[in-house]
Design a protein around this motif. Structure first.
Motif, PDB file in Angstrom:
ATOM      1  N   ILE A   1       0.836  -1.204   0.000  1.00  0.00           N
ATOM      2  CA  ILE A   1       0.000   0.000   0.000  1.00  0.00           C
ATOM      3  C   ILE A   1       0.867   1.248   0.000  1.00  0.00           C
ATOM      4  O   ILE A   1       0.593   2.221  -0.709  1.00  0.00           O
ATOM      5  CB  ILE A   1      -0.964  -0.023   1.199  1.00  0.00           C
ATOM      6  N   GLN A   2       1.966   1.240   0.755  1.00  0.00           N
ATOM      7  CA  GLN A   2       2.847   2.402   0.771  1.00  0.00           C
ATOM      8  C   GLN A   2       3.515   2.604  -0.590  1.00  0.00           C
ATOM      9  O   GLN A   2       3.667   3.739  -1.054  1.00  0.00           O
ATOM     10  CB  GLN A   2       3.884   2.253   1.871  1.00  0.00           C
ATOM     11  N   LYS A   3       3.903   1.534  -1.226  1.00  0.00           N
ATOM     12  CA  LYS A   3       4.473   1.652  -2.576  1.00  0.00           C
ATOM     13  C   LYS A   3       3.452   2.257  -3.528  1.00  0.00           C
ATOM     14  O   LYS A   3       3.781   3.110  -4.361  1.00  0.00           O
ATOM     15  CB  LYS A   3       4.907   0.273  -3.086  1.00  0.00           C
ATOM     16  N   LEU A   4       2.208   1.810  -3.412  1.00  0.00           N
ATOM     17  CA  LEU A   4       1.155   2.327  -4.279  1.00  0.00           C
ATOM     18  C   LEU A   4       0.969   3.829  -4.055  1.00  0.00           C
ATOM     19  O   LEU A   4       0.824   4.598  -5.023  1.00  0.00           O
ATOM     20  CB  LEU A   4      -0.156   1.592  -4.000  1.00  0.00           C
ATOM     21  N   VAL A   5       0.994   4.258  -2.797  1.00  0.00           N
ATOM     22  CA  VAL A   5       0.847   5.689  -2.500  1.00  0.00           C
ATOM     23  C   VAL A   5       1.923   6.489  -3.211  1.00  0.00           C
ATOM     24  O   VAL A   5       1.654   7.524  -3.842  1.00  0.00           O
ATOM     25  CB  VAL A   5       0.914   5.926  -0.971  1.00  0.00           C
ATOM     26  N   LEU A   6       3.161   6.012  -3.140  1.00  0.00           N
ATOM     27  CA  LEU A   6       4.267   6.747  -3.752  1.00  0.00           C
ATOM     28  C   LEU A   6       4.160   6.748  -5.275  1.00  0.00           C
ATOM     29  O   LEU A   6       4.517   7.732  -5.933  1.00  0.00           O
ATOM     30  CB  LEU A   6       5.593   6.133  -3.298  1.00  0.00           C
ATOM     31  N   GLU A   7       3.648   5.672  -5.843  1.00  0.00           N
ATOM     32  CA  GLU A   7       3.450   5.634  -7.296  1.00  0.00           C
ATOM     33  C   GLU A   7       2.357   6.605  -7.729  1.00  0.00           C
ATOM     34  O   GLU A   7       2.470   7.277  -8.765  1.00  0.00           O
ATOM     35  CB  GLU A   7       3.094   4.203  -7.730  1.00  0.00           C
ATOM     36  N   LEU A   8       1.285   6.694  -6.942  1.00  0.00           N
ATOM     37  CA  LEU A   8       0.198   7.624  -7.260  1.00  0.00           C
ATOM     38  C   LEU A   8       0.686   9.064  -7.219  1.00  0.00           C
ATOM     39  O   LEU A   8       0.301   9.899  -8.048  1.00  0.00           O
ATOM     40  CB  LEU A   8      -0.961   7.428  -6.284  1.00  0.00           C
ATOM     41  N   VAL A   9       1.553   9.367  -6.245  1.00  0.00           N
ATOM     42  CA  VAL A   9       2.096  10.717  -6.122  1.00  0.00           C
ATOM     43  C   VAL A   9       2.959  11.055  -7.341  1.00  0.00           C
ATOM     44  O   VAL A   9       2.922  12.176  -7.855  1.00  0.00           O
ATOM     45  CB  VAL A   9       2.907  10.849  -4.812  1.00  0.00           C
ATOM     46  N   LYS A  10       3.730  10.083  -7.805  1.00  0.00           N
ATOM     47  CA  LYS A  10       4.559  10.315  -9.005  1.00  0.00           C
ATOM     48  C   LYS A  10       3.699  10.683 -10.200  1.00  0.00           C
ATOM     49  O   LYS A  10       4.116  11.442 -11.079  1.00  0.00           O
ATOM     50  CB  LYS A  10       5.375   9.054  -9.323  1.00  0.00           C
ATOM     51  N   ASP A  11       2.469  10.149 -10.230  1.00  0.00           N
ATOM     52  CA  ASP A  11       1.555  10.431 -11.338  1.00  0.00           C
ATOM     53  C   ASP A  11       0.783  11.731 -11.135  1.00  0.00           C
ATOM     54  O   ASP A  11      -0.113  12.056 -11.917  1.00  0.00           O
ATOM     55  CB  ASP A  11       0.568   9.270 -11.509  1.00  0.00           C
ATOM     56  N   GLY A  12       1.092  12.468 -10.036  1.00  0.00           N
ATOM     57  CA  GLY A  12       0.481  13.776  -9.830  1.00  0.00           C
ATOM     58  C   GLY A  12      -0.681  13.813  -8.875  1.00  0.00           C
ATOM     59  O   GLY A  12      -1.259  14.882  -8.643  1.00  0.00           O
ATOM     60  N   MET A  13      -1.075  12.660  -8.298  1.00  0.00           N
ATOM     61  CA  MET A  13      -2.167  12.667  -7.329  1.00  0.00           C
ATOM     62  C   MET A  13      -1.673  13.254  -6.013  1.00  0.00           C
ATOM     63  O   MET A  13      -0.519  13.101  -5.638  1.00  0.00           O
ATOM     64  CB  MET A  13      -2.692  11.248  -7.096  1.00  0.00           C
ATOM     65  N   SER A  14      -2.546  13.952  -5.302  1.00  0.00           N
ATOM     66  CA  SER A  14      -2.232  14.466  -3.970  1.00  0.00           C
ATOM     67  C   SER A  14      -2.813  13.521  -2.923  1.00  0.00           C
ATOM     68  O   SER A  14      -3.898  12.966  -3.116  1.00  0.00           O
ATOM     69  CB  SER A  14      -2.820  15.868  -3.783  1.00  0.00           C
ATOM     70  N   ILE A  15      -2.069  13.346  -1.824  1.00  0.00           N
ATOM     71  CA  ILE A  15      -2.469  12.395  -0.792  1.00  0.00           C
ATOM     72  C   ILE A  15      -2.454  13.073   0.566  1.00  0.00           C
ATOM     73  O   ILE A  15      -1.512  13.781   0.912  1.00  0.00           O
ATOM     74  CB  ILE A  15      -1.506  11.183  -0.726  1.00  0.00           C
TER      75      ILE A  15
END
Length: 507
Positions: A447-461
């Motif tokens: 899940i943490q890896k997924l969060v970091l991948e989403l951020v790379k794609d421009g999503m805010s968390i």
């Protein structure tokens, strides 16, 4: 060697365990309450506090272990039996009848009788005496509902003490709805009861109150006994550390160094909150979330973490301040309105507020998209299956079929289903409230890896977690909340010890 029983012990809990289907709520818990003692019971959500209280009040029966009252073994069969034994409880949600008089509430079920009917004069007099014991004087013939929550709380305590020869009083979050003056009045009552030899179990998450009123504290974590400590010998930061736990963290192997990742926060601000607050839930605060940024939220249970998430997702409507998304004000606060603005929330309690256990993985995943489209735009079965299979593969959800019931999945896979539900809506801001609680280390890492991948794609968390190591590991900035107030903001270079000191009010 013969060990002599301590005559000062009121309640002694030894090796108590309790399991429910799929979860061990308590495992080998110890707890001792002495006469004339105020004893705090503390721990985060899921620590086992509520289960222990239910066992002490006869709502639940322990699977193993023993309970002694004044050094005599007992089996508490029911709440009524607990009261007969002298164990009374006042719950956070006051369970009194506001439409009948104060006196009737105090004496309900124990009304004095004369000639086959209720002796109202005697009933009112006994109620006055019960309140006088707490230093309260009011018209007991008036309906309870005309009085403040604070007075209703006192009436609930008077009832708890009046309906039995109370030896033990359990107060479950009694100050959550009280202001400072009302809390001070309650504490005066508690000190008076302590002087009378009554043992008080005080369940709370307010550290300041613990250090003001408590003699000892017992800490539970993940259903296990951490320890009992004299409060005078335990610093605030030590208390916080014991509540959160300091276990060897295999997630350090996570292949990500935050310092080596290009920051995207210079791409502008997605969220701007100014003076955003809700009376009784969150004091007004300023907050920004950049595009492609992880904003960590740290704080103990009751600090305002979940209340902040509720405001950002429109579950609650603020009574002060403003919220901008892409510079445009939010004028309507509701989940549907915020979903349409690109906001998504994975809630803290995935079982109660996240998954729908009797629906399939496919149906759970499609709920978010259906909510965004509106219920009149039908999504066909084939399209639903295609979407579900895509995210099952993307997130590595372990299941034989998209039509598997969600309740049959592990906690980690259930969490991934909730993530999939919101990723389908392609949100711009994803709020994750305790996304890794109660799941194994492998699922946490995924899940943490997924969060970091989403951020790379421009999503805010917005990442809310009581596990400070993971907050520090993946956040660009960290906001600390304490007692519903924003007390600090740090960049990701802050240490988890500094965060604990800030949460404890020592920094």
């Amino acid at each position: 060697m013969i060990v002599m029983a301590d005559p000062q012990n009121l309640i002694t809990v030894s090796g108590v365990s309790k399991a429910f289907p799929g979860v061990v709520a308590l495992e080998g818990v110890e707890f001792t309450l002495r006469k004339g003692e105020i004893h705090a019971l503390m721990g985060e959500n899921g620590a086992g506090k509520s289960t222990l209280i239910k066992i002490l009040t006869g709502v639940e029966q322990p699977d193993t272990g023993s309970i002694e009252l004044e050094n005599t073994a007992i089996s508490i069969r029911s709440p009524h039996h607990a009261q007969e034994l002298g164990i009374s409880t006042v719950y956070q949600e006051i369970n009194l009848c506001t439409n009948i008089s104060v006196a009737e509430n105090i004496m309900l079920g124990h009304e004095p009788r004369r000639f086959g009917g209720i002796c109202w004069k005697k009933l009112n007099e006994l109620a006055r005496q019960a309140l006088a014991r707490l230093g309260i004087e009011l018209d007991v013939t008036q309906p309870l509902g005309i009085y403040s929550i604070a007075i209703q709380q006192m009436v609930a305590i008077a009832r708890a003490l009046a309906i039995a020869s109370a030896k033990v009083l359990i107060l479950d979050e009694p100050t959550s709805s009280l202001d400072a003056t009302e809390t001070a009045r309650l504490f005066a009552v508690m000190r008076s009861l302590k002087q009378a030899g009554i043992g008080i179990v005080f369940v709370t998450h307010f550290l300041d109150q613990v250090y003001e009123i408590v003699d000892r504290v017992t800490i539970l974590r993940n259903g296990r006994f951490v320890g009992s400590f004299e409060i005078a010998a335990l610093s605030r930061v030590e208390l916080v550390a014991k509540m959160l736990g300091r276990v060897v963290d295999e997630l350090q192997a996570l292949a990500h160094d935050k310092d080596q990742v290009e920051s995207q926060s210079d791409k502008g601000r997605l969220i701007e909150a100014s003076g955003l607050g809700l009376r009784g839930a969150l004091e007004p605060l300023d907050l920004t979330v950049g595009v492609g940024e992880v904003l960590g939220i740290a704080g103990l249970l009751g600090s305002g973490r979940t209340e902040l998430a509720s405001l950002l997702f429109g579950i609650a409507t603020p009574d002060s301040g403003s919220l901008l998304i892409d510079g445009q004000p939010v004028t309507r606060f509701s989940p549907q309105a915020l979903i349409k603005r690109g906001v998504a929330l994975c809630p803290e309690d995935r079982k109660a507020e996240g998954i729908v256990g009797d629906l399939s993985i496919r149906e759970n995943i499609i709920l978010g998209l259906q909510g965004r489209y509106g219920w009149f735009k039908f999504i066909g079965r084939q399209k639903q299956t295609e979407i579900a299979e895509k995210y099952i593969k993307l997130l590595g959800i372990r299941t034989p079929s998209p039509d598997q019931l969600v309740k049959n999945l592990s906690g980690g896979n259930q969490q991934k289903v909730i993530l999939a539900r919101w990723l389908v809506t392609q949100p711009r801001l994803l709020i994750l409230d305790e996304p890794t609680r109660g799941i194994d280390v492998g699922a946490k890492a995924e899940i943490q890896k997924l969060v970091l991948e989403l951020v790379k794609d421009g999503m805010s968390i917005v990442f809310i977690s009581s596990e400070l190591e993971e907050v520090v590991r993946i956040s660009d900035r960290i906001v600390v909340l304490r007692d519903h107030v924003k007390v600090a903001e740090y960049d990701h270079a802050v240490s988890d010890r500094t965060l604990m000191q800030t949460m404890a009010g020592e920094a």
